[in-house]
Design an enzyme around this catalytic site. Structure first.
Site, PDB file in Angstrom:
ATOM      1  N   ASN A 137      -0.805  13.609  -5.836  1.00  0.00           N
ATOM      2  CA  ASN A 137      -0.082  14.759  -5.300  1.00  0.00           C
ATOM      3  C   ASN A 137       0.526  15.523  -6.479  1.00  0.00           C
ATOM      4  O   ASN A 137       1.137  14.920  -7.363  1.00  0.00           O
ATOM      5  CB  ASN A 137       1.028  14.302  -4.347  1.00  0.00           C
ATOM      6  CG  ASN A 137       0.475  13.699  -3.070  1.00  0.00           C
ATOM      7  OD1 ASN A 137      -0.519  14.178  -2.537  1.00  0.00           O
ATOM      8  ND2 ASN A 137       1.112  12.650  -2.575  1.00  0.00           N
TER       9      ASN A 137
ATOM     10  N   HIS B  40      -2.077   7.308  -6.163  1.00  0.00           N
ATOM     11  CA  HIS B  40      -1.996   6.391  -5.029  1.00  0.00           C
ATOM     12  C   HIS B  40      -3.372   5.755  -4.847  1.00  0.00           C
ATOM     13  O   HIS B  40      -4.371   6.467  -4.714  1.00  0.00           O
ATOM     14  CB  HIS B  40      -1.682   7.153  -3.733  1.00  0.00           C
ATOM     15  CG  HIS B  40      -0.339   7.801  -3.685  1.00  0.00           C
ATOM     16  ND1 HIS B  40       0.713   7.260  -2.978  1.00  0.00           N
ATOM     17  CD2 HIS B  40       0.118   8.960  -4.211  1.00  0.00           C
ATOM     18  CE1 HIS B  40       1.766   8.075  -3.076  1.00  0.00           C
ATOM     19  NE2 HIS B  40       1.429   9.108  -3.809  1.00  0.00           N
TER      20      HIS B  40
ATOM     21  N   ASP C  61       3.465   0.373  -3.433  1.00  0.00           N
ATOM     22  CA  ASP C  61       4.298   1.451  -2.910  1.00  0.00           C
ATOM     23  C   ASP C  61       5.303   0.856  -1.917  1.00  0.00           C
ATOM     24  O   ASP C  61       4.959   0.025  -1.079  1.00  0.00           O
ATOM     25  CB  ASP C  61       3.414   2.498  -2.211  1.00  0.00           C
ATOM     26  CG  ASP C  61       4.155   3.796  -1.938  1.00  0.00           C
ATOM     27  OD1 ASP C  61       3.765   4.829  -2.516  1.00  0.00           O
ATOM     28  OD2 ASP C  61       5.118   3.777  -1.132  1.00  0.00           O
TER      29      ASP C  61
ATOM     30  N   GLN D 284       4.354  15.655  -3.330  1.00  0.00           N
ATOM     31  CA  GLN D 284       4.867  14.920  -4.495  1.00  0.00           C
ATOM     32  C   GLN D 284       6.385  14.826  -4.396  1.00  0.00           C
ATOM     33  O   GLN D 284       7.074  15.842  -4.230  1.00  0.00           O
ATOM     34  CB  GLN D 284       4.478  15.615  -5.819  1.00  0.00           C
ATOM     35  CG  GLN D 284       4.844  14.766  -7.030  1.00  0.00           C
ATOM     36  CD  GLN D 284       4.400  15.363  -8.372  1.00  0.00           C
ATOM     37  OE1 GLN D 284       3.921  16.506  -8.434  1.00  0.00           O
ATOM     38  NE2 GLN D 284       4.551  14.595  -9.431  1.00  0.00           N
ATOM     39  N   SER D 285       6.886  13.601  -4.478  1.00  0.00           N
ATOM     40  CA  SER D 285       8.331  13.395  -4.394  1.00  0.00           C
ATOM     41  C   SER D 285       8.882  12.742  -5.662  1.00  0.00           C
ATOM     42  O   SER D 285      10.083  12.796  -5.912  1.00  0.00           O
ATOM     43  CB  SER D 285       8.677  12.534  -3.175  1.00  0.00           C
ATOM     44  OG  SER D 285       8.030  11.287  -3.255  1.00  0.00           O
ATOM     45  N   VAL D 286       8.013  12.118  -6.443  1.00  0.00           N
ATOM     46  CA  VAL D 286       8.444  11.517  -7.718  1.00  0.00           C
ATOM     47  C   VAL D 286       7.664  12.224  -8.826  1.00  0.00           C
ATOM     48  O   VAL D 286       6.421  12.199  -8.834  1.00  0.00           O
ATOM     49  CB  VAL D 286       8.181  10.000  -7.753  1.00  0.00           C
ATOM     50  CG1 VAL D 286       8.607   9.416  -9.092  1.00  0.00           C
ATOM     51  CG2 VAL D 286       8.912   9.296  -6.607  1.00  0.00           C
TER      52      VAL D 286
ATOM     53  N   HIS E  37       1.497   9.709 -10.967  1.00  0.00           N
ATOM     54  CA  HIS E  37       1.066   8.463 -10.331  1.00  0.00           C
ATOM     55  C   HIS E  37      -0.138   8.756  -9.461  1.00  0.00           C
ATOM     56  O   HIS E  37      -0.210   9.802  -8.829  1.00  0.00           O
ATOM     57  CB  HIS E  37       2.186   7.852  -9.475  1.00  0.00           C
ATOM     58  CG  HIS E  37       2.819   8.807  -8.507  1.00  0.00           C
ATOM     59  ND1 HIS E  37       3.733   9.747  -8.900  1.00  0.00           N
ATOM     60  CD2 HIS E  37       2.655   8.959  -7.173  1.00  0.00           C
ATOM     61  CE1 HIS E  37       4.123  10.451  -7.835  1.00  0.00           C
ATOM     62  NE2 HIS E  37       3.475   9.992  -6.776  1.00  0.00           N
TER      63      HIS E  37
HETATM   64  P1  DGP Z   1       4.540  10.994  -4.003  1.00  0.00           P
HETATM   65  O1  DGP Z   1       5.105  11.342  -2.670  1.00  0.00           O
HETATM   66  O2  DGP Z   1       3.075  11.306  -4.146  1.00  0.00           O
HETATM   67  O3  DGP Z   1       5.381  11.535  -5.132  1.00  0.00           O
HETATM   68  O4  DGP Z   1       4.615   9.409  -4.073  1.00  0.00           O
HETATM   69  C1  DGP Z   1       5.774   8.710  -4.401  1.00  0.00           C
HETATM   70  C2  DGP Z   1       5.656   7.344  -3.797  1.00  0.00           C
HETATM   71  O5  DGP Z   1       6.615   6.520  -4.405  1.00  0.00           O
HETATM   72  C3  DGP Z   1       5.934   7.287  -2.291  1.00  0.00           C
HETATM   73  O6  DGP Z   1       4.735   6.927  -1.596  1.00  0.00           O
HETATM   74  C4  DGP Z   1       6.990   6.203  -2.129  1.00  0.00           C
HETATM   75  C5  DGP Z   1       7.018   5.540  -3.488  1.00  0.00           C
HETATM   76  N1  DGP Z   1       8.334   5.104  -3.890  1.00  0.00           N
HETATM   77  C6  DGP Z   1       9.474   5.830  -3.881  1.00  0.00           C
HETATM   78  N2  DGP Z   1      10.494   5.107  -4.358  1.00  0.00           N
HETATM   79  C7  DGP Z   1       9.989   3.887  -4.679  1.00  0.00           C
HETATM   80  C8  DGP Z   1      10.567   2.701  -5.237  1.00  0.00           C
HETATM   81  O7  DGP Z   1      11.749   2.606  -5.548  1.00  0.00           O
HETATM   82  N3  DGP Z   1       9.716   1.643  -5.415  1.00  0.00           N
HETATM   83  C9  DGP Z   1       8.391   1.708  -5.105  1.00  0.00           C
HETATM   84  N4  DGP Z   1       7.664   0.611  -5.319  1.00  0.00           N
HETATM   85  N5  DGP Z   1       7.810   2.812  -4.599  1.00  0.00           N
HETATM   86  C10 DGP Z   1       8.610   3.887  -4.391  1.00  0.00           C
END
Ligand code: DGP
Length: 115
Positions: free
Chosen positions: A88, A103, A33, A95-97, A101
C-alpha cells in the site's frame, strides 16, 4: 538510511516493540501482522527506514529485492504455493504505517479486484 525515532516498524526491527518474527536477513525482517486478514499474514520490512516501496526501490534496490525473496521463503515455509503480495502506498489506499512493508497474504481463496 537511519531509523526514524517515531516509527513503529523501526522499533519492531530494533526489538524495542515485540512482534512475532518469522524470518530475518541482512536487510529485512518478517513478522506476523497484528490484524491478520488471512491464515498467513506476514509483513516483510526493510531494516532501513523508507516511507514506501518506491522510495525503497530508489534508495536500496538490493533490499527491495530481498523483501520479495523473504516473502517467497516465508510462503514456502508455511506451505503456500499461492500467495498475494501487497504494497500500500498512501493513506487513501490503506497505508497506515509509513515504513515500507509488503503484506504476504496466503492460506485462503481471494477475489480480484481488491476493495
Ligand atoms: P498498512 O495498512 O498497509 O500500512 O499496513 C500496516 C499493517 O501493520 C496493518 O495491517 C496492521 C499492522 N500493524 C500495525 N501495528 C502493528 C504492531 O504493533 N505489530 C504488528 N505486528 N503489526 C502491526
Amino acid at each position: 538510511m537511519a531509523a526514524a525515532s517515531d516509527c513503529l516498524f523501526c522499533k519492531i526491527v530494533a526489538g524495542d516493540i515485540p512482534a512475532e518474527v518469522v524470518h530475518v536477513t541482512e536487510h529485512a525482517v518478517a513478522f506476523r501482522d497484528i490484524n491478520a486478514q488471512a491464515p498467513t499474514h506476514v509483513l516483510v520490512v526493510p531494516r532501513a527506514h523508507y516511507r514506501n516501496a518506491a522510495e525503497l526501490a530508489h534508495g536500496d534496490p538490493e533490499a527491495t529485492a530481498e523483501l520479495l525473496r523473504v516473502a517467497a521463503a516465508v510462503a514456502e515455509a508455511e506451505g503456500h504455493e499461492d500467495y498475494r503480495l501487497v504494497f500500500n502506498t498512501g493513506e487513501s489506499v490503506g497505508q497506515s504505517v509509513f515504513h515500507t512493508h509488503v503484506h504476504l497474504l496466503a492460506g485462503r481463496a481471494m477475489t480480484w479486484p481488491p476493495g
